[in-house]
Scaffold this motif. Sequence first.
Motif, PDB file in Angstrom:
ATOM      1  N   ALA A   1       0.857  -1.191   0.000  1.00  0.00           N
ATOM      2  CA  ALA A   1       0.000   0.000   0.000  1.00  0.00           C
ATOM      3  C   ALA A   1       0.892   1.239   0.000  1.00  0.00           C
ATOM      4  CB  ALA A   1      -0.895  -0.002   1.239  1.00  0.00           C
ATOM      5  N   PRO A   2       0.461   2.306  -0.663  1.00  0.00           N
ATOM      6  CA  PRO A   2       1.305   3.500  -0.706  1.00  0.00           C
ATOM      7  C   PRO A   2       1.412   4.151   0.670  1.00  0.00           C
ATOM      8  CG  PRO A   2      -0.818   3.927  -1.744  1.00  0.00           C
ATOM      9  CD  PRO A   2      -0.790   2.474  -1.409  1.00  0.00           C
ATOM     10  N   LEU A   3       2.600   4.642   0.971  1.00  0.00           N
ATOM     11  CA  LEU A   3       2.813   5.306   2.264  1.00  0.00           C
ATOM     12  C   LEU A   3       3.735   6.487   2.035  1.00  0.00           C
ATOM     13  CD1 LEU A   3       2.234   4.972   5.355  1.00  0.00           C
ATOM     14  CD2 LEU A   3       4.481   3.877   5.498  1.00  0.00           C
ATOM     15  N   ARG A   4       3.347   7.621   2.581  1.00  0.00           N
ATOM     16  CA  ARG A   4       4.185   8.818   2.475  1.00  0.00           C
ATOM     17  C   ARG A   4       5.220   8.769   3.596  1.00  0.00           C
ATOM     18  NH1 ARG A   4       4.446  14.421   1.099  1.00  0.00           N
ATOM     19  NH2 ARG A   4       4.638  15.662   3.001  1.00  0.00           N
ATOM     20  N   LEU A   5       6.464   8.667   3.202  1.00  0.00           N
ATOM     21  CA  LEU A   5       7.538   8.589   4.192  1.00  0.00           C
ATOM     22  C   LEU A   5       8.101   9.982   4.423  1.00  0.00           C
ATOM     23  CD1 LEU A   5       9.387   5.385   2.906  1.00  0.00           C
ATOM     24  CD2 LEU A   5       7.561   5.570   4.609  1.00  0.00           C
ATOM     25  N   THR A   6       8.038  10.421   5.664  1.00  0.00           N
ATOM     26  CA  THR A   6       8.479  11.776   5.998  1.00  0.00           C
ATOM     27  C   THR A   6       9.728  11.774   6.877  1.00  0.00           C
ATOM     28  OG1 THR A   6       6.997  11.755   7.902  1.00  0.00           O
ATOM     29  CG2 THR A   6       6.152  12.727   5.864  1.00  0.00           C
ATOM     30  N   HIS A   7      10.054  10.607   7.438  1.00  0.00           N
ATOM     31  CA  HIS A   7      11.167  10.526   8.382  1.00  0.00           C
ATOM     32  C   HIS A   7      11.976   9.257   8.135  1.00  0.00           C
ATOM     33  CE1 HIS A   7       8.520  13.386  10.389  1.00  0.00           C
ATOM     34  NE2 HIS A   7       9.540  13.735  11.147  1.00  0.00           N
ATOM     35  N   ARG A   8      13.113   9.193   8.744  1.00  0.00           N
ATOM     36  CA  ARG A   8      13.848   7.943   8.889  1.00  0.00           C
ATOM     37  C   ARG A   8      14.273   7.875  10.354  1.00  0.00           C
ATOM     38  NH1 ARG A   8      18.839  10.025   5.254  1.00  0.00           N
ATOM     39  NH2 ARG A   8      19.555  11.638   6.663  1.00  0.00           N
ATOM     40  N   PHE A   9      14.811   6.750  10.765  1.00  0.00           N
ATOM     41  CA  PHE A   9      15.114   6.558  12.186  1.00  0.00           C
ATOM     42  C   PHE A   9      16.578   6.172  12.359  1.00  0.00           C
ATOM     43  CE2 PHE A   9      10.820   5.205  11.135  1.00  0.00           C
ATOM     44  CZ  PHE A   9      10.087   6.138  11.849  1.00  0.00           C
ATOM     45  N   GLN A  10      17.104   6.603  13.493  1.00  0.00           N
ATOM     46  CA  GLN A  10      18.499   6.287  13.799  1.00  0.00           C
ATOM     47  C   GLN A  10      18.602   5.980  15.283  1.00  0.00           C
ATOM     48  OE1 GLN A  10      21.308   9.043  12.250  1.00  0.00           O
ATOM     49  NE2 GLN A  10      23.033   8.100  13.278  1.00  0.00           N
ATOM     50  N   CYS A  11      19.387   4.954  15.613  1.00  0.00           N
ATOM     51  CA  CYS A  11      19.575   4.608  17.017  1.00  0.00           C
ATOM     52  C   CYS A  11      20.855   5.244  17.529  1.00  0.00           C
ATOM     53  CB  CYS A  11      19.633   3.096  17.193  1.00  0.00           C
ATOM     54  SG  CYS A  11      19.859   2.643  18.922  1.00  0.00           S
ATOM     55  N   PRO A  12      20.786   5.979  18.645  1.00  0.00           N
ATOM     56  CA  PRO A  12      21.974   6.667  19.144  1.00  0.00           C
ATOM     57  C   PRO A  12      22.994   5.724  19.795  1.00  0.00           C
ATOM     58  CG  PRO A  12      20.148   6.992  20.670  1.00  0.00           C
ATOM     59  CD  PRO A  12      19.601   6.232  19.488  1.00  0.00           C
ATOM     60  N   CYS A  13      22.594   4.498  20.111  1.00  0.00           N
ATOM     61  CA  CYS A  13      23.503   3.631  20.881  1.00  0.00           C
ATOM     62  C   CYS A  13      24.618   3.038  20.032  1.00  0.00           C
ATOM     63  CB  CYS A  13      22.710   2.530  21.571  1.00  0.00           C
ATOM     64  SG  CYS A  13      21.710   3.189  22.916  1.00  0.00           S
ATOM     65  N   HIS A  14      24.257   2.386  18.923  1.00  0.00           N
ATOM     66  CA  HIS A  14      25.295   1.734  18.109  1.00  0.00           C
ATOM     67  C   HIS A  14      25.130   2.054  16.631  1.00  0.00           C
ATOM     68  CE1 HIS A  14      24.384  -0.827  21.668  1.00  0.00           C
ATOM     69  NE2 HIS A  14      25.642  -0.599  21.872  1.00  0.00           N
ATOM     70  N   GLY A  15      24.337   3.077  16.350  1.00  0.00           N
ATOM     71  CA  GLY A  15      24.290   3.611  14.997  1.00  0.00           C
ATOM     72  C   GLY A  15      23.402   2.898  13.995  1.00  0.00           C
ATOM     73  N   SER A  16      22.511   2.032  14.441  1.00  0.00           N
ATOM     74  CA  SER A  16      21.611   1.397  13.466  1.00  0.00           C
ATOM     75  C   SER A  16      20.735   2.458  12.808  1.00  0.00           C
ATOM     76  CB  SER A  16      20.719   0.366  14.154  1.00  0.00           C
ATOM     77  OG  SER A  16      21.467  -0.773  14.508  1.00  0.00           O
ATOM     78  N   LYS A  17      20.484   2.236  11.521  1.00  0.00           N
ATOM     79  CA  LYS A  17      19.615   3.158  10.780  1.00  0.00           C
ATOM     80  C   LYS A  17      18.444   2.383  10.213  1.00  0.00           C
ATOM     81  CE  LYS A  17      23.197   6.458   9.730  1.00  0.00           C
ATOM     82  NZ  LYS A  17      24.032   7.133   8.759  1.00  0.00           N
ATOM     83  N   TYR A  18      17.300   3.046  10.190  1.00  0.00           N
ATOM     84  CA  TYR A  18      16.068   2.443   9.675  1.00  0.00           C
ATOM     85  C   TYR A  18      15.454   3.413   8.667  1.00  0.00           C
ATOM     86  CZ  TYR A  18      16.348  -0.293  14.045  1.00  0.00           C
ATOM     87  OH  TYR A  18      16.737  -1.098  15.088  1.00  0.00           O
TER      88      TYR A  18
ATOM     89  N   ASP B   1       9.817   3.373   6.835  1.00  0.00           N
ATOM     90  CA  ASP B   1       8.811   2.373   7.177  1.00  0.00           C
ATOM     91  C   ASP B   1       9.316   1.444   8.291  1.00  0.00           C
ATOM     92  OD1 ASP B   1      10.693   0.922   5.841  1.00  0.00           O
ATOM     93  OD2 ASP B   1       9.285  -0.143   4.552  1.00  0.00           O
ATOM     94  N   GLY B   2      10.478   1.781   8.853  1.00  0.00           N
ATOM     95  CA  GLY B   2      11.011   0.991   9.961  1.00  0.00           C
ATOM     96  C   GLY B   2      11.929  -0.136   9.539  1.00  0.00           C
ATOM     97  N   SER B   3      12.178  -0.285   8.239  1.00  0.00           N
ATOM     98  CA  SER B   3      13.079  -1.359   7.790  1.00  0.00           C
ATOM     99  C   SER B   3      14.504  -1.058   8.247  1.00  0.00           C
ATOM    100  CB  SER B   3      13.064  -1.479   6.265  1.00  0.00           C
ATOM    101  OG  SER B   3      11.763  -1.813   5.828  1.00  0.00           O
ATOM    102  N   ASN B   4      15.192  -2.086   8.741  1.00  0.00           N
ATOM    103  CA  ASN B   4      16.577  -1.894   9.150  1.00  0.00           C
ATOM    104  C   ASN B   4      17.439  -1.777   7.895  1.00  0.00           C
ATOM    105  OD1 ASN B   4      15.587  -4.587   9.018  1.00  0.00           O
ATOM    106  ND2 ASN B   4      17.551  -5.357   9.711  1.00  0.00           N
ATOM    107  N   ALA B   5      18.218  -0.682   7.859  1.00  0.00           N
ATOM    108  CA  ALA B   5      18.984  -0.397   6.647  1.00  0.00           C
ATOM    109  C   ALA B   5      20.477  -0.590   6.852  1.00  0.00           C
ATOM    110  CB  ALA B   5      18.709   1.045   6.197  1.00  0.00           C
ATOM    111  N   SER B   6      20.986  -0.253   8.046  1.00  0.00           N
ATOM    112  CA  SER B   6      22.419  -0.448   8.312  1.00  0.00           C
ATOM    113  C   SER B   6      22.643  -0.509   9.813  1.00  0.00           C
ATOM    114  CB  SER B   6      23.243   0.677   7.681  1.00  0.00           C
ATOM    115  OG  SER B   6      22.938   1.899   8.314  1.00  0.00           O
ATOM    116  N   GLY B   7      23.854  -0.947  10.193  1.00  0.00           N
ATOM    117  CA  GLY B   7      24.156  -1.096  11.607  1.00  0.00           C
ATOM    118  C   GLY B   7      23.754  -2.476  12.115  1.00  0.00           C
ATOM    119  N   PRO B   8      23.892  -2.680  13.434  1.00  0.00           N
ATOM    120  CA  PRO B   8      23.690  -4.038  13.973  1.00  0.00           C
ATOM    121  C   PRO B   8      22.234  -4.453  14.157  1.00  0.00           C
ATOM    122  CG  PRO B   8      24.323  -2.523  15.724  1.00  0.00           C
ATOM    123  CD  PRO B   8      24.393  -1.740  14.449  1.00  0.00           C
TER     124      PRO B   8
END
Length: 168
Positions: free
Chosen positions: A106-123, A126-133
Amino acid sequence: MSEDTVDRRDFLFRVGAGAGVAAIAYQAAASLRSLVPNVSYDAPTTVKLGSVSEFPDGLKFLPDQRLFVFREGNTFHAISAVCTHLGCTARAEALSSPEVRQVGGAPLRLTHRFQCPCHGSKYTGDGSNASGPAPRPLAWYHLSLAADDGQLVVDLAREVEHDFRLTV
Ligand code: FES
Protein backbone atom coordinates in the motif's frame (compact mmCIF):
# COMPACT_ATOMS: atom_id res chain seq x y z
CA MET A 1 -5.79 -58.80 71.88
CA SER A 2 -4.94 -60.72 68.78
CA GLU A 3 -2.10 -59.73 66.49
CA ASP A 4 -4.67 -59.22 63.76
CA THR A 5 -6.47 -56.52 65.78
CA VAL A 6 -3.23 -54.69 66.50
CA ASP A 7 -2.32 -54.67 62.78
CA ARG A 8 -5.76 -53.31 61.88
CA ARG A 9 -5.50 -50.59 64.52
CA ASP A 10 -2.03 -49.69 63.36
CA PHE A 11 -3.23 -49.53 59.76
CA LEU A 12 -6.21 -47.34 60.65
CA PHE A 13 -3.98 -45.07 62.73
CA ARG A 14 -1.58 -44.63 59.84
CA VAL A 15 -4.41 -43.88 57.39
CA GLY A 16 -5.90 -41.36 59.78
CA ALA A 17 -2.53 -39.72 60.43
CA GLY A 18 -1.80 -39.53 56.68
CA ALA A 19 -5.16 -37.93 55.99
CA GLY A 20 -4.57 -35.45 58.79
CA VAL A 21 -1.15 -34.45 57.43
CA ALA A 22 -2.60 -34.08 53.92
CA ALA A 23 -5.44 -31.87 55.22
CA ILE A 24 -3.02 -29.66 57.15
CA ALA A 25 -0.72 -29.35 54.11
CA TYR A 26 -3.67 -28.41 51.88
CA GLN A 27 -4.86 -25.82 54.40
CA ALA A 28 -1.36 -24.37 54.72
CA ALA A 29 -1.02 -24.11 50.92
CA ALA A 30 -4.43 -22.42 50.68
CA SER A 31 -3.48 -19.97 53.43
CA LEU A 32 -0.20 -19.09 51.72
CA ARG A 33 -1.95 -18.63 48.35
CA SER A 34 -4.41 -16.21 49.98
CA LEU A 35 -1.47 -13.93 50.80
CA VAL A 36 -0.74 -13.45 47.06
CA PRO A 37 -3.20 -10.97 45.52
CA ASN A 38 -4.93 -11.87 42.25
CA VAL A 39 -3.62 -8.88 40.36
CA SER A 40 -1.07 -8.46 37.60
CA TYR A 41 1.54 -5.76 38.00
CA ASP A 42 2.56 -6.01 34.34
CA ALA A 43 2.05 -2.80 32.41
CA PRO A 44 -1.14 -2.96 30.32
CA THR A 45 -0.44 -3.60 26.66
CA THR A 46 -3.44 -1.64 25.40
CA VAL A 47 -2.93 2.07 25.94
CA LYS A 48 -5.15 5.05 25.16
CA LEU A 49 -3.04 7.67 23.41
CA GLY A 50 -5.47 10.61 23.30
CA SER A 51 -8.15 11.93 21.01
CA VAL A 52 -7.57 11.91 17.26
CA SER A 53 -7.54 15.72 17.27
CA GLU A 54 -4.40 15.65 19.43
CA PHE A 55 -2.49 14.11 16.53
CA PRO A 56 -1.56 16.64 13.86
CA ASP A 57 -0.65 15.52 10.37
CA GLY A 58 2.85 14.06 10.34
CA LEU A 59 4.72 12.47 13.24
CA LYS A 60 4.06 12.55 16.97
CA PHE A 61 6.53 10.80 19.30
CA LEU A 62 5.11 9.35 22.51
CA PRO A 63 8.03 8.86 24.95
CA ASP A 64 6.05 6.85 27.52
CA GLN A 65 5.16 4.21 24.95
CA ARG A 66 8.34 4.73 22.91
CA LEU A 67 6.15 4.99 19.87
CA PHE A 68 6.03 7.03 16.68
CA VAL A 69 2.47 7.72 15.57
CA PHE A 70 2.05 8.94 12.02
CA ARG A 71 -1.02 10.67 10.67
CA GLU A 72 -1.77 11.48 7.07
CA GLY A 73 -5.27 12.89 6.78
CA ASN A 74 -7.57 10.32 8.32
CA THR A 75 -5.04 7.51 8.22
CA PHE A 76 -2.79 6.45 11.09
CA HIS A 77 -0.01 3.96 11.66
CA ALA A 78 2.35 3.42 14.57
CA ILE A 79 5.98 2.32 14.59
CA SER A 80 7.92 1.31 17.68
CA ALA A 81 10.94 3.39 18.68
CA VAL A 82 12.53 0.38 20.40
CA CYS A 83 15.68 -0.49 18.48
CA THR A 84 15.76 -4.17 17.57
CA HIS A 85 19.46 -4.42 18.43
CA LEU A 86 19.56 -3.91 22.21
CA GLY A 87 16.45 -1.88 22.86
CA CYS A 88 17.63 1.74 22.92
CA THR A 89 15.13 4.36 21.83
CA ALA A 90 15.54 5.29 18.19
CA ARG A 91 15.22 8.91 17.07
CA ALA A 92 13.32 10.19 14.08
CA GLU A 93 14.92 12.51 11.53
CA ALA A 94 12.78 14.43 9.09
CA LEU A 95 13.58 13.73 5.43
CA SER A 96 14.50 16.78 3.43
CA SER A 97 12.19 15.58 0.68
CA PRO A 98 9.40 13.18 1.73
CA GLU A 99 8.63 10.38 -0.69
CA VAL A 100 5.73 8.05 -1.38
CA ARG A 101 6.63 4.37 -1.47
CA GLN A 102 4.74 1.11 -1.63
CA VAL A 103 4.94 -0.28 1.89
CA GLY A 104 3.35 -3.64 2.50
CA GLY A 105 1.59 -3.34 -0.85
CA ALA A 106 0.00 0.00 0.00
CA PRO A 107 1.31 3.50 -0.71
CA LEU A 108 2.81 5.31 2.26
CA ARG A 109 4.19 8.82 2.48
CA LEU A 110 7.54 8.59 4.19
CA THR A 111 8.48 11.78 6.00
CA HIS A 112 11.17 10.53 8.38
CA ARG A 113 13.85 7.94 8.89
CA PHE A 114 15.11 6.56 12.19
CA GLN A 115 18.50 6.29 13.80
CA CYS A 116 19.58 4.61 17.02
CA PRO A 117 21.97 6.67 19.14
CA CYS A 118 23.50 3.63 20.88
CA HIS A 119 25.29 1.73 18.11
CA GLY A 120 24.29 3.61 15.00
CA SER A 121 21.61 1.40 13.47
CA LYS A 122 19.62 3.16 10.78
CA TYR A 123 16.07 2.44 9.68
CA THR A 124 14.13 3.70 6.69
CA GLY A 125 10.84 5.57 7.09
CA ASP A 126 8.81 2.37 7.18
CA GLY A 127 11.01 0.99 9.96
CA SER A 128 13.08 -1.36 7.79
CA ASN A 129 16.58 -1.89 9.15
CA ALA A 130 18.98 -0.40 6.65
CA SER A 131 22.42 -0.45 8.31
CA GLY A 132 24.16 -1.10 11.61
CA PRO A 133 23.69 -4.04 13.97
CA ALA A 134 19.86 -3.97 14.16
CA PRO A 135 18.75 -7.46 13.07
CA ARG A 136 15.11 -6.69 12.32
CA PRO A 137 12.79 -3.86 11.27
CA LEU A 138 11.11 -1.72 13.91
CA ALA A 139 7.78 -3.18 15.00
CA TRP A 140 4.48 -1.80 13.77
CA TYR A 141 1.64 -1.91 16.30
CA HIS A 142 -2.08 -2.24 15.96
CA LEU A 143 -4.10 0.96 16.34
CA SER A 144 -7.83 1.29 16.93
CA LEU A 145 -10.38 3.72 18.33
CA ALA A 146 -11.72 3.16 21.85
CA ALA A 147 -15.41 2.24 21.80
CA ASP A 148 -16.24 4.38 24.84
CA ASP A 149 -14.59 7.72 24.07
CA GLY A 150 -13.09 7.48 20.57
CA GLN A 151 -9.49 7.86 21.72
CA LEU A 152 -6.68 6.39 19.67
CA VAL A 153 -5.59 3.08 21.21
CA VAL A 154 -2.38 1.16 20.63
CA ASP A 155 -1.96 -2.51 21.44
CA LEU A 156 1.72 -2.98 22.24
CA ALA A 157 1.31 -6.75 22.32
CA ARG A 158 -0.07 -6.91 18.79
CA GLU A 159 2.41 -6.43 16.00
CA VAL A 160 0.96 -5.86 12.56
CA GLU A 161 2.21 -6.08 9.00
CA HIS A 162 3.46 -2.99 7.23
CA ASP A 163 0.27 -2.69 5.21
CA PHE A 164 -1.67 -1.85 8.37
CA ARG A 165 -3.40 1.53 8.35
CA LEU A 166 -6.14 2.79 10.65
CA THR A 167 -8.58 5.02 8.83
CA VAL A 168 -10.88 7.08 11.07
S1 FES B 1 20.62 -0.61 20.58
FE1 FES B 1 20.25 0.38 18.74
S2 FES B 1 21.98 -0.01 17.56
FE2 FES B 1 22.37 -1.05 19.40
